[in-house]
Write an enzyme that holds these catalytic residues in place. Sequence first.
Site, PDB file in Angstrom:
ATOM      1  N   LYS A 141       0.866  -1.180   0.000  1.00  0.00           N
ATOM      2  CA  LYS A 141       0.000   0.000   0.000  1.00  0.00           C
ATOM      3  C   LYS A 141       0.904   1.232   0.000  1.00  0.00           C
ATOM      4  CE  LYS A 141      -3.942   2.028   2.405  1.00  0.00           C
ATOM      5  NZ  LYS A 141      -3.465   3.403   2.444  1.00  0.00           N
ATOM      6  N   GLU A 188      -0.032   6.012  -7.561  1.00  0.00           N
ATOM      7  CA  GLU A 188       0.405   7.063  -6.650  1.00  0.00           C
ATOM      8  C   GLU A 188       1.709   7.685  -7.122  1.00  0.00           C
ATOM      9  OE1 GLU A 188      -0.225   6.962  -2.638  1.00  0.00           O
ATOM     10  OE2 GLU A 188      -2.007   5.698  -2.791  1.00  0.00           O
TER      11      GLU A 188
END
Length: 646
Positions: A141, A188
Amino acid sequence: MTDMTPQQQQILLSLDLTISETDILHWLALDTPEQLSDEQLLAVLMVTNACYRAGFPLITDAVYDHQYLAQLQARDPQHAFLLQVEPEVASAKTVALPQKMLSTDKAYSFSEIQKWIERLRKAAADIELSEEDILIRVTPKLDGYAAFDDGQGLYTRGDGVRGQDVSRAFTRGMQVAMKGERGLGPGEIVISKSYFAEKLSEQFENSRNIQAAIIAEKNVEPSVKQAIDDGACVFFPFALLPNWTGHFAAVLTDFDDIIEPIWSSVDVDIDGVILETTHPELKSAMGATRHHHRWQIAFKVNDESAEVEVVSVTPQTSRTGRISPVAELVPTKLSGATISRATVHHYNMVRTNGVGPGAIVQLVRSGLVIPKIEQVLHAVTPQIPEQCPSCDTHLLWEADHLICPNKTDCPAQTENTLVHFFKTLGNNDGFGPKVIAKLLQQGVKHIHSIYALSQDDLLAYGFGEKTTFNLLEQLTVSRSVAVEDWRFLAAFGVSRLGGGNCEKLLQHHTLTELFTLDVATMVTIDGFAEVSAQAIVEGLANIKDEFFKVYNLGFNLALTPKLADGAGGDSILFGKQIVFTGSMTSGSRSDMEKSAKLLGAKIGKSVSSKTTFLVTGEKVGTNKINAAKDKGVTVLTESQYLELVD
Ligand SMILES: [Zn+2]
């Protein structure tokens, strides 16, 4: 930026400006409209506006509004162009995302993961899907800046439905991670952890500051631009993440073994792992809440916060003389560890936020990092030290920091400098804080005097025979094992001379030459502003004696390759600012700029009094040439220029 389409070229021609397609594309490719002259800015606005109105936009609305139009507004709010163009609908601030970007549900314990897998099995049974088909993909993550790349633009997650257009991050040269392609959807913006630690941590508190800079409208700082160019700041699409994929039963039996390698599989900050099922029908059957997808869950272990009482704040003198406030806390359990101290950013935070005995602070531990004081919940009157805890010298304020100005005889600074030296060299062990402290007690205060230690000295100081042997061995090793020259210089701990800056300087000058540079010469090197150059020149002067004593001991230094090896310093372009304009015939303008840079030139975007040469390609107006001449700039044709550098 790609070439103009035939339609856009037609529009440009119809405007009857004396400006080429190359000019416009070149101006649009600059980092910021601030670099444009007034005329150039106006031309960009006219062309992009005309293309937009004709239905063949060159740039996005957001870029047009927030960058170019805003720039003109800032320069001249009454400009006729602003009055003649009707304002666009103010929706340009956010754009609809090509696909919803939801948040992720979080689990903090294995039992929550077990429950989630139960829900998967139940949903699978409901649609009569065989349990064999319930595969789970586990990925890191990322703790970066969430964004969506549709191949055309890049958008922030915003509220999950509408985000901001931050395509400029790609315009600035940002790459897709893993050499991936554009258009892979959600991901991201992240920064290499090792790169951050080595090259950016002195300048930035954390990598979030850099993520913000990459997408910000204002111009990026040279060090951030460098990080982008070095491929250290990238967009990481989730689709390209390293992963473990397997049957849910394995997740239940081998959970720790599965997530552990994932946790360390990427060199960027992560704050957990993500588990999701890969079966498309199961995914659509489970669906989503307004907040998160039900087929996906994040497992986080170390993101906890606690309210903690401060017992005291202890000042500690660092290597550079800054006083670090260390808060001693009532011991508190936080994500499995007992925390009893935390560093406060600086004394100004202690002073303005009231951190002192009895204060209640919110402590956050995220990932495996040292806990941080996130905010002060109950302030008290802080105690601000007046004297250095190590040498009693009266402390001074320097911006947010309290500093000990005693550069020569402060034991804490000396100790930390010595520890820093051996730690930065990184090719030896043995000279850690304990050994250094012991040597200091014996009056060994300098790096060169450590290298002068004999077996008899060490034995006399109370080191055992074996330790003595090891320490002497380590000193030999530290000189014989190859070490980069930039690392060697960085080991001396001069303020603003971390590894990154050392390497940059050494690309232009040899190690010993650096000690002869003045500020004026240093600022000609890309990335060194006057203030830093000033501090570096002073810092180098301070360590000069010690540096050469150590350097002359003979280290095995690996030299930093010089930019423009063999030419650099001799080139007529070296340190000069040069501007290219018009279209060139011998190659693309950006190639010419690159090769000029390799010869040590600084590339300017528009002519100013700092410019030495203006190199003119085809279709350059005489006004431009005369204006440059008026500023004392030498104007060269392309062939004159090529002759000059040959
Ligand atoms: Zn001191």
